[in-house]
Design a protein around this motif. Sequence first.
Motif, PDB file in Angstrom:
ATOM      1  N   THR A 174      -3.793  -0.956  10.371  1.00  7.36           N
ATOM      2  CA  THR A 174      -4.372  -1.459   9.038  1.00  7.36           C
ATOM      3  C   THR A 174      -4.062  -0.330   8.079  1.00  7.36           C
ATOM      4  O   THR A 174      -4.252   0.743   8.447  1.00  7.36           O
ATOM      5  N   PRO A 175      -3.913  -0.599   6.745  1.00  6.27           N
ATOM      6  CA  PRO A 175      -4.077   0.498   5.934  1.00  6.27           C
ATOM      7  C   PRO A 175      -5.182   1.270   5.765  1.00  6.27           C
ATOM      8  O   PRO A 175      -5.303   2.564   5.776  1.00  6.27           O
ATOM      9  N   GLU A 176      -6.583   0.660   6.057  1.00  2.00           N
ATOM     10  CA  GLU A 176      -7.661   1.448   6.087  1.00  2.00           C
ATOM     11  C   GLU A 176      -7.851   2.147   7.742  1.00  2.00           C
ATOM     12  O   GLU A 176      -8.222   3.183   7.592  1.00  2.00           O
ATOM     13  N   SER A 177      -7.099   1.413   8.698  1.00  4.19           N
ATOM     14  CA  SER A 177      -7.369   2.333   9.890  1.00  4.19           C
ATOM     15  C   SER A 177      -6.377   3.636   9.826  1.00  4.19           C
ATOM     16  O   SER A 177      -6.532   4.730  10.368  1.00  4.19           O
ATOM     17  N   LEU A 178      -5.379   3.395   9.203  1.00  7.56           N
ATOM     18  CA  LEU A 178      -4.241   4.405   8.806  1.00  7.56           C
ATOM     19  C   LEU A 178      -4.945   5.528   8.256  1.00  7.56           C
ATOM     20  O   LEU A 178      -4.912   6.750   8.645  1.00  7.56           O
ATOM     21  N   ARG A 179      -5.385   5.081   7.173  1.00  7.38           N
ATOM     22  CA  ARG A 179      -5.769   6.453   6.290  1.00  7.38           C
ATOM     23  C   ARG A 179      -7.011   7.046   7.070  1.00  7.38           C
ATOM     24  O   ARG A 179      -7.194   8.367   6.875  1.00  7.38           O
ATOM     25  N   ALA A 180      -7.946   6.566   7.696  1.00  8.76           N
ATOM     26  CA  ALA A 180      -8.913   6.981   8.510  1.00  8.76           C
ATOM     27  C   ALA A 180      -8.613   7.923   9.707  1.00  8.76           C
ATOM     28  O   ALA A 180      -9.161   9.094   9.896  1.00  8.76           O
ATOM     29  N   LEU A 181      -7.369   7.387  10.173  1.00 10.48           N
ATOM     30  CA  LEU A 181      -6.696   8.242  11.310  1.00 10.48           C
ATOM     31  C   LEU A 181      -6.220   9.453  10.820  1.00 10.48           C
ATOM     32  O   LEU A 181      -6.365  10.514  11.382  1.00 10.48           O
ATOM     33  N   GLU A 184       0.761  -1.248   0.016  1.00  9.42           N
ATOM     34  CA  GLU A 184       0.111   0.143   0.038  1.00  9.42           C
ATOM     35  C   GLU A 184       0.933   1.260   0.015  1.00  9.42           C
ATOM     36  O   GLU A 184       0.459   2.301  -0.614  1.00  9.42           O
ATOM     37  N   PHE A 185       1.833   1.073   0.854  1.00 12.43           N
ATOM     38  CA  PHE A 185       2.830   2.265   0.733  1.00 12.43           C
ATOM     39  C   PHE A 185       3.410   2.514  -0.570  1.00 12.43           C
ATOM     40  O   PHE A 185       3.783   3.599  -1.008  1.00 12.43           O
ATOM     41  N   ALA A 186       4.017   1.343  -1.171  1.00 10.73           N
ATOM     42  CA  ALA A 186       4.680   1.462  -2.397  1.00 10.73           C
ATOM     43  C   ALA A 186       3.806   2.067  -3.428  1.00 10.73           C
ATOM     44  O   ALA A 186       4.165   2.815  -4.501  1.00 10.73           O
ATOM     45  N   ARG A 187       2.519   2.004  -3.463  1.00 12.26           N
ATOM     46  CA  ARG A 187       1.627   2.639  -4.373  1.00 12.26           C
ATOM     47  C   ARG A 187       1.081   3.989  -3.854  1.00 12.26           C
ATOM     48  O   ARG A 187       0.573   4.727  -4.964  1.00 12.26           O
ATOM     49  N   GLY A 188       1.583   4.278  -3.035  1.00 10.38           N
ATOM     50  CA  GLY A 188       1.256   5.784  -2.559  1.00 10.38           C
ATOM     51  C   GLY A 188      -0.071   5.999  -1.744  1.00 10.38           C
ATOM     52  O   GLY A 188      -0.343   7.031  -1.456  1.00 10.38           O
ATOM     53  N   ASP A 189      -0.743   4.796  -1.324  1.00 10.29           N
ATOM     54  CA  ASP A 189      -1.878   5.055  -0.540  1.00 10.29           C
ATOM     55  C   ASP A 189      -1.686   5.362   0.828  1.00 10.29           C
ATOM     56  O   ASP A 189      -2.978   5.598   1.513  1.00 10.29           O
ATOM     57  N   LEU A 190      -0.452   5.274   1.319  1.00  7.86           N
ATOM     58  CA  LEU A 190      -0.217   5.780   2.785  1.00  7.86           C
ATOM     59  C   LEU A 190       0.668   7.026   2.734  1.00  7.86           C
ATOM     60  O   LEU A 190       1.245   7.022   3.886  1.00  7.86           O
ATOM     61  N   ASP A 191       0.755   7.553   1.700  1.00  9.33           N
ATOM     62  CA  ASP A 191       1.636   8.845   1.799  1.00  9.33           C
ATOM     63  C   ASP A 191       1.091   9.814   2.844  1.00  9.33           C
ATOM     64  O   ASP A 191       2.018  10.744   3.383  1.00  9.33           O
ATOM     65  N   ALA A 192      -0.270   9.886   3.322  1.00 11.23           N
ATOM     66  CA  ALA A 192      -0.565  10.735   4.388  1.00 11.23           C
ATOM     67  C   ALA A 192       0.188  10.421   5.596  1.00 11.23           C
ATOM     68  O   ALA A 192      -0.221  11.287   6.642  1.00 11.23           O
ATOM     69  N   CYS A 193       0.502   9.241   5.779  1.00 11.85           N
ATOM     70  CA  CYS A 193       1.097   8.596   6.839  1.00 11.85           C
ATOM     71  C   CYS A 193       2.510   8.674   7.053  1.00 11.85           C
ATOM     72  O   CYS A 193       3.258   8.366   7.733  1.00 11.85           O
TER      73      CYS A 193
END
Length: 297
Positions: free
Chosen positions: A255-262, A235-244
Motif C-alpha cells: 500500500t502507499p503507507e507500507s511503501l513509505r514506511a518501508l 500517489e506516485f503522480a503526486r510525488g508521495d512515493l518518490d522515495a520508491c
Amino acid sequence: MAESTDAQPSGPVQVAPARTALVTGASRGIGRAVALGLAGAGLDVALLARDAERLAEVSREVRALGRRALELVCDVTDADAVADAVRLAEAPAAEGGLGGVDLLVNNAGRIDAEVPVWEADPDEWWQVMETNVRGPFLLVRHVVPGMLARGGGRVIDLNSGSGSHDMTYSSAYNLSKTALMRLGHHLHATGFARGLRTLELAPGVVTTDMTASMRAHDGRTEWTPVERTVEAAVEFARGDLDACSGWFVRVSDDTPESLRALAVARDVVAGDVAAPRHLRVLPAGDADPMTDVLTGR
C-alpha cells in the motif's frame, strides 16, 4: 564584491506533482481505471489506444470529471504513430494539446498462449514482445526528453508478478515483463539525478478481458481490486512515493503507507541503483564467492 560562500543545495531534485498524464491502453480495463483515477485526482489525461470508439467513451468520462482529455488513436508498436501521438499530447493547449506530459503510464499489453515455449506460435510470441517491450520503449523515447527538459517527470510501467519470477507458460509475457522491469530500472539509474522518477507497478490479479481468457485463472474467486492500482498511481503522480523510485511494487501486498514506511525503515538513499526491489541474481548460498558482486550492484 566577494563571491558568496554559501553551500549550494544538495540532495535529489524535487519534482513537482504531475498535472498531465499520458496513459496507454486507456480504452478499457486497468488503463481506463487509471486514466479516470488520475482525472479524478485533478490531472488532464491523454488517452492512447487502438480502439477509437472506446477511447471516445473514456474521453467523455474524463471530461465529466472536469478535466481535459485528448484522444490518441495509436498502436504502441508503430514508431511513427507514437511520435505523432506524443507530439499532439505535448502541443500547447491553444493547439489542442496538454502542453507537456508529466506522467507516462505504460499500460498497453498483451499475453500469449498458455503453452511451453516450444509450442508457442512464433508470430504471436513476437507480437507480445513488441507490444510489451517495444511499445514502452517508443513511448519513453519520445516522452522522457520533454520531461527532462522541464526539470523532471514520472514513468509508471504496469508490470506483473511474472516479471519477477519464472513461469511455465506464456513465455513471451514472462520474458517481456522481466525486460520491462529492466527498462524501468535503467530509467531510474540514468534519469533519477535529472528528476526522472519510475515505478514498476504490478496490479495483482485484476478482473480484465485478459485474465478472463486465461486458463490459469479458471475458478478464481479472489481478485485484486483495481482501485489499489489506481491509488498507487495517484500517489506516485503526486510525488508521495518518490522515495520508491525504481522499485517493483505489487499492490496486492503493498500500500502507499507500507511503501513509505518501508523506505524509511530501510533508510533508502534516494537514487541508489542498489536500492531494494530491483531484479538481481541471488547467490547460491553464504559461501558463494559472487555474493558481494551479485548483491552489491
